[in-house]
Scaffold this motif. Structure first.
Motif, short mmCIF file in Angstrom:
data_model
loop_
_atom_site.label_atom_id
_atom_site.label_comp_id
_atom_site.label_asym_id
_atom_site.label_seq_id
_atom_site.Cartn_x
_atom_site.Cartn_y
_atom_site.Cartn_z
N ASN A 158 0.92 -1.25 0.09
CA ASN A 158 0.13 0.06 -0.16
C ASN A 158 0.89 1.29 0.01
O ASN A 158 0.33 2.37 0.30
CB ASN A 158 -1.00 0.09 1.13
CG ASN A 158 -2.09 -0.78 1.10
OD1 ASN A 158 -2.06 -1.98 0.18
ND2 ASN A 158 -3.20 -0.73 1.83
N ASN A 159 2.19 1.01 -0.15
CA ASN A 159 2.88 2.49 -0.19
C ASN A 159 3.59 2.36 -1.71
O ASN A 159 3.68 1.44 -2.49
CB ASN A 159 4.04 2.38 0.73
CG ASN A 159 3.54 2.67 2.07
OD1 ASN A 159 2.83 3.69 2.17
ND2 ASN A 159 3.93 2.09 3.09
N LEU A 160 4.14 3.58 -2.34
CA LEU A 160 4.37 3.88 -3.44
C LEU A 160 6.12 4.05 -3.37
O LEU A 160 6.62 4.78 -2.53
CB LEU A 160 3.97 5.05 -4.18
CG LEU A 160 4.21 5.85 -5.29
CD1 LEU A 160 3.72 4.46 -6.31
CD2 LEU A 160 3.65 6.84 -5.87
N TYR A 161 6.79 3.30 -4.29
CA TYR A 161 8.44 3.37 -4.28
C TYR A 161 8.75 3.76 -5.68
O TYR A 161 8.16 3.59 -6.56
CB TYR A 161 8.72 1.99 -3.94
CG TYR A 161 8.38 1.49 -2.59
CD1 TYR A 161 9.60 1.45 -1.57
CD2 TYR A 161 7.08 0.86 -2.12
CE1 TYR A 161 9.12 0.89 -0.58
CE2 TYR A 161 7.01 0.33 -0.98
CZ TYR A 161 7.80 0.45 0.04
OH TYR A 161 7.91 -0.28 1.48
N ILE A 162 9.99 4.12 -5.51
CA ILE A 162 10.83 4.24 -6.53
C ILE A 162 12.12 3.58 -6.67
O ILE A 162 12.95 3.65 -5.48
CB ILE A 162 11.25 5.85 -7.08
CG1 ILE A 162 10.01 6.50 -7.36
CG2 ILE A 162 11.92 6.04 -8.15
CD1 ILE A 162 10.06 7.91 -7.51
N ALA A 163 12.43 2.81 -7.52
CA ALA A 163 13.67 2.04 -7.56
C ALA A 163 14.83 2.61 -8.65
O ALA A 163 14.15 2.74 -10.08
CB ALA A 163 13.52 0.55 -7.80
#
Length: 725
Positions: A158-163
């Motif tokens: 439920n969280n937004l990430y960037i790799a």
């Protein structure tokens, strides 16, 4: 003597024809559900490539999945772009970044609801062949490459990430995500189901920002669904807003990768709203979004400043009934943020409109008593728009091209039937998927002028196989319902039909707002089950009642605030019309349906107890009070505002009228139309001292499928029809 010879010749020809007909096989249940004898081939995973000279296609073989490159001019394979077998990745989907130097593939994909899933994602460098597994192989959702090729955004827990691809560094954009409380960048259950969305974030054109929707579902009531198969059944609890209950509070946010700041977009003080769409306009600093009020009778288009979150209202559309987002979901922004093209039903039929940047109407591009069903291409250089429409007939779908000034309209696919179109990015070519009631899927590569380049799949093997079976054609017809409105329908007769005999009839219904079953298109599994029933001596009929689609806003909106009443009247009228035909046994007319169709079939059996002898209701809504907010309130308002609309046409209200034979079927794991619907109808039938038959399928969802399930289900329904009809 000559007369005798002629007579003998005629008899010989008749016997030869009869013998030929007898040689053809009847369609059996095994053919449909065990052997899959009638499954179609298609061309899957097609993506147009940036130079317009190639497209890619996903192919599956013994060595694993491959993405191959196809030369558009010749239709021939030009190379393998991704070899899953060589890479050791059994992927099921793929996507390229804008410059096509990298690909993102998903493996071990696990379905969640209708449109949502999670899986293991791999980034593949198409030049070096190097692969990179995101998040060390943890399952994530909606992984999307950035336009600058350097990053991947995704949702996890439920969280937004960037790799970052260069060094593997992961930035967590949101931290408040929590199951059944807060969702960032992914849709909640009801948005996914009713607004046809699951991913709820989008990169800006230059990759410097990400806009996302946040769902606060903390106060949404939980639905508890038990799952079976263990010593102690387990509870599965998820947020499901039933009609009149609290929705998730939604908000839009924009994260700036350079400043690492997140701004909230100002969507107004009213919180009981829907924010179902976000779009980057082409300007890296301007985000557009749609806003609907709770009753969905006002749709607003806003522009938001991506740095400050401040907004401007650009366009508003209102209705005395509802503004259907599904009919207003073709919003395309012109290059340089010079305006936009959209579709709307505002003149009574869904058509294409051109607006300037500030929302002022420049012109209505298409007009007429027919509908644009989908906008498929917007070629700004040549100022042409490609679209699918019902202009030929509500039963057909054809491709047209028109100039942006509304002139020069031309049909590109004149064949009678149903087309879906996948157009190339440079608008020089398109892939056409075509079928009609007598021809299965045909996939072709065409120039944008309509000229055929190559047939990619024609299902000749299926056509040859079908030639061995006694298949009955669909016969289209129409009749007038109680108010004089003409309704479209089709009929399937037994292959050995004899008009001097009287046949039982099974009607098939869905009937929900904007839906359509009566189309000139190839059918699926249910159609071949109907062919089996025809081979057993039944006539199968389908009627599209008032409230269904492709016939304009007024026809569709007739059922507003009173779902079930007019639709049931039309199905009863259809049965009465059939009863006047000399070859129909009016004492043996039944009806069946699934979901909304199950609601319709059970209600029709009760209200039309002097017309219908039997009904099968699969996964039916039995009271709209149990269904979700977005769908139900769009058509009925809230229960607090329109209690009669919810109760007057509920099958539960009419159980005392039941005279015929009812088979009620439901899956206990149905997250959409809850098993609760069946339980309450059963309870009401028991209280009314009404006998009926019922079957539940443990842990099966709304599709009631998987393993041996479909075979079991349709075998049982066939047996019921033979016993009761």
């Amino acid at each position: 003597m000559n007369t005798i010879k002629s007579t003998l010749l005629i008899i010989s020809i008749l016997w030869s024809g009869l013998a030929l007909a007898q040689q053809k096989k009847k369609v059996s249940l095994e053919d449909v559900f065990k052997s899959n004898n009638f499954s179609q081939k298609s061309v899957n995973g097609i993506n147009w490539m940036k130079d317009g000279q190639f497209y890619s296609s996903l192919q599956r073989g013994l060595s694993g999945p491959k993405v191959v490159k196809i030369n558009v001019a010749t239709g021939e394979e030009a190379g393998v772009l991704i070899d899953g077998g060589a890479l050791g990745i059994n992927f099921s989907s793929y996507a390229f970044n804008p410059d096509e130097t990298k690909a993102l593939v998903a493996s071990d994909v696990e379905s969640i609801y209708r449109r949502s899933s999670k899986g293991i994602f791999h980034v593949i460098d198409l030049q070096s062949g190097n692969t990179q597994k995101l998040m060390n192989g943890e399952k994530i959702m909606y992984a999307t490459l950035s336009p600058d090729n350097e990053k991947v955004a995704f949702v996890k827990d439920n969280n937004l990430y960037i790799a970052e691809l260069a060094n593997g560094q992961v930035t967590q954009i949101t931290t408040d995500g929590k199951w059944n409380h807060i969702i960032n960048g992914a849709a909640d259950w009801v948005y996914e189901e009713e607004f046809s969305m699951s991913k709820a974030f989008d990169w800006s054109p230059d990759g410097s920002k990400i806009a996302f929707i946040r769902f606060d579902e903390s106060e949404v009531p939980e639905f508890n669904m038990q799952t079976w198969g263990k010593l102690y059944p387990e509870d599965y609890r998820f947020k499901y807003p039933k009609a009149g209950e609290k929705n998730a509070e939604v908000s839009i946010h924009i994260y700036d990768l350079n400043s690492k700041n997140t701004v909230a977009v100002n969507s107004g003080s009213e919180k009981d709203i829907y924010l179902p769409r976000i779009y980057w306009t082409g300007d890296n600093n301007t985000l557009a979004f749609l806003k609907l009020n709770r009753l969905q009778n006002q749709l607003d288009l806003f522009y938001a400043n991506a740095q400050t979150g401040e907004t401007n209202l650009i366009l508003t559309e209102k209705s005395e009934t509802y503004v259907d987002l599904n009919y207003n979901d073709d919003l395309r922004f012109l290059e340089g943020n010079k305006g936009f093209i959209r579709t709307s039903e505002q003149d009574g039929f869904k058509h294409i409109y051109h607006h300037d940047k500030q929302g002022k109407l420049i012109r209505q591009i298409t007009k007429g008593n027919w509908e644009v069903s989908r906008l498929v291409g917007l070629d700004e250089k040549s100022k042409k728009i490609y679209y699918i429409s019902t202009e030929v007939s509500p039963l057909e779908r054809n491709l047209y091209v028109i100039n942006m000034d509304g002139k020069g309209k031309k049909i590109l696919t004149p064949e009678k039937g149903t087309f879906t179109i996948n157009m190339s990015k440079d608008f020089k070519y398109y892939i056409a998927n075509f079928s009609n009631t007598s021809s299965p899927l045909k996939v072709t590569l065409n120039e944008s002028s309509g000229k055929l380049v190559k047939v990619l799949e024609d299902n000749q093997e299926l056509k040859a196989k079908i030639g061995n079976f006694a298949i009955s054609p669909k016969e289209f017809f129409s009749f007038n319902t109680v108010d004089g409105t003409s309704l479209n329908a089709y009929m399937i007769k037994p292959a050995d039909f004899d008009e001097s005999k009287k046949y039982p009839v099974l009607m098939y219904v869905y009937g929900g707002p904007g839906s359509q079953n009566v189309t000139n298109s190839w059918g699926g599994t249910r159609d071949f089950w109907h062919q089996h029933l025809a081979s057993e001596g039944y006539i199968v009929v389908c009627v599209d009642n008032r409230g269904t689609g492709a016939r304009g806003r007024d026809f569709k909106h007739l059922t507003y605030a009173n779902l079930g009443k007019i639709e049931t009247e039309d199905q009863i009228a259809g049965a009465k019309f059939l009863g006047t035909l000399p070859f129909v046994d009016k004492s043996r007319i039944g009806i069946w349906g699934w979901s909304y169709g199950g609601y319709m079939s059970s209600l029709a059996l009760m209200v039309g107890n002097d017309v219908f002898k039997a009904a099968i209701a699969v996964a039916p809504v039995t009271t709209w009070r149990y269904y979700d907010t977005i769908y139900t309130e769009r058509y009925l308002q809230t229960p607090q505002l329109n209690a009669a609309g919810y109760d007057d046409n509920s099958p539960i209200t009419h159980v005392n009228k039941l005279k015929g034979n009812l088979l009620l079927i439901h899956g206990t794991g149905d997250d959409n139309v809850h098993f609760q619907n069946a339980v309450d109808l059963v309870d009401a039938l028991i209280k009314a001292d009404k006998q009926f038959e019922t079957m539940y399928y443990p842990n099966r969802n709304h599709s009631i499928s998987g393993g041996n399930t479909s075979w079991h289900l349709y075998s049982m329904m066939t047996d019921f029809i033979k016993r009761k009809l």
